[in-house]
Enzyme design. Structure first.
Site, mmCIF file in Angstrom:
data_model
loop_
_atom_site.group_PDB
_atom_site.id
_atom_site.type_symbol
_atom_site.label_atom_id
_atom_site.label_comp_id
_atom_site.label_asym_id
_atom_site.label_seq_id
_atom_site.Cartn_x
_atom_site.Cartn_y
_atom_site.Cartn_z
ATOM 1 N N VAL A 177 43.740 65.662 16.961
ATOM 2 C CA VAL A 177 43.276 66.784 17.766
ATOM 3 C C VAL A 177 42.698 67.861 16.855
ATOM 4 C CG1 VAL A 177 45.520 67.953 17.757
ATOM 5 C CG2 VAL A 177 43.946 68.340 19.656
ATOM 6 N N CYS A 178 41.706 68.589 17.371
ATOM 7 C CA CYS A 178 41.097 69.703 16.642
ATOM 8 C C CYS A 178 40.455 70.642 17.664
ATOM 9 C CB CYS A 178 40.074 69.203 15.626
ATOM 10 S SG CYS A 178 38.715 68.266 16.359
ATOM 11 N N THR A 179 39.760 71.658 17.205
ATOM 12 C CA THR A 179 39.252 72.694 18.108
ATOM 13 C C THR A 179 38.203 72.173 19.077
ATOM 14 O OG1 THR A 179 39.605 74.308 16.336
ATOM 15 C CG2 THR A 179 38.282 75.018 18.230
ATOM 16 N N CYS A 184 38.416 66.096 14.320
ATOM 17 C CA CYS A 184 39.235 64.931 14.668
ATOM 18 C C CYS A 184 38.398 63.665 14.684
ATOM 19 C CB CYS A 184 40.012 65.133 15.963
ATOM 20 S SG CYS A 184 39.261 66.099 17.250
#
Length: 247
Positions: A177-179, A184
């Site tokens: 997961v990332c912004t 990701c």
């Protein structure tokens, strides 16, 4: 009532042979359309986040796509009462998201998307671990309850963390997961390229997840750090007072 400012984020891993040649063209159309923000260009693709009227940010995106010719573009739009950027910048980079891994082919090696609507169910399954690929100061503002943080200061430190934590990752279904999706996606590419099979990532990142689900199951805790003047946003993507963090 004044029109809301559209904030458009877009990235694509696509081969761009002469990215420097695109800079003046993008600056010209961006300034003509009163668009602000940052567009990063590299041989591996583009990564941009810019604001303006809905019509104008889409015109800039259309020009960007026309100039680069990607097969797929990851795009999301949300809205703000004010511009979150001060001016338009178009920059040439070695990578559109810096990991410092030579020869990584994101088109060839990347994980499987998990749609935001399916994310909560997926990450609560057995043998799934969630890796928050963002930096430590971002994770401190908010993250998923079950997420593991590599405690990195920069994304360039992530490959070393993977190398040191092979025992943690071995045999697991790895959900990244990332912004907004780009880190990701590149992280899954790294893991796939070194032999991990079951690698997944949240399509559109945390911002798309919050927009689509409103965090209805409360698996997300805190606010989401963003790299613009808002600094952090709540579940409804509104700016969060008090998160004017240094970075």
């Amino acid at each position: 009532m004044s029109e809301k400012i559209a904030i458009l984020s877009a990235y694509s891993f696509v081969n761009i042979e002469e990215p420097a040649n695109l800079i003046p063209k993008l600056l010209l159309i961006g300034k003509r359309k009163y668009v602000r923000g940052t567009i990063l260009l590299a041989n591996e693709g583009f990564n941009g986040s810019f604001s303006g009227s809905y019509e104008n940010v889409n015109l800039v995106l259309e020009e960007l796509i026309k100039l680069t010719g990607p097969k797929d573009v990851n795009v999301k739009i949300n809205y703000s009462d004010v511009h979150p950027f001060q001016k338009l910048k178009v920059r040439l980079k070695k990578e559109i998201v810096a990991m410092n891994v030579e020869g990584l082919n994101v088109d060839l090696f990347k994980g499987e998307y998990i749609e935001p609507k399916d994310w909560d169910e997926f990450i609560t399954k057995q043998n799934v671990i969630v890796i928050d690929t963002r930096n430590d100061y971002e994770v401190e503002v908010g993250t998923f309850k079950s997420a593991i943080s590599p405690n990195t200061k920069t994304f360039k430190q992530f490959p070393a963390w993977v190398q040191k934590n092979q025992g943690l990752l071995k045999g697991k279904r790895i959900a990244m997961v990332c912004t907004g999706g780009i880190r990701c996606e590149k992280s899954t590419s790294l893991l796939k390229s070194i032999g991990y099979d079951e690698v997944y990532h949240l399509k559109g990142g945390i911002l798309q997840y919050l927009e689509d689900t409103q965090n209805k199951n409360n698996l997300w805790q805190g606010a989401c750090f963003v790299f613009d003047d808002r600094r952090a946003v709540a579940d409804d993507l509104s700016p969060v007072a008090g998160h004017w963090l240094q970075r």
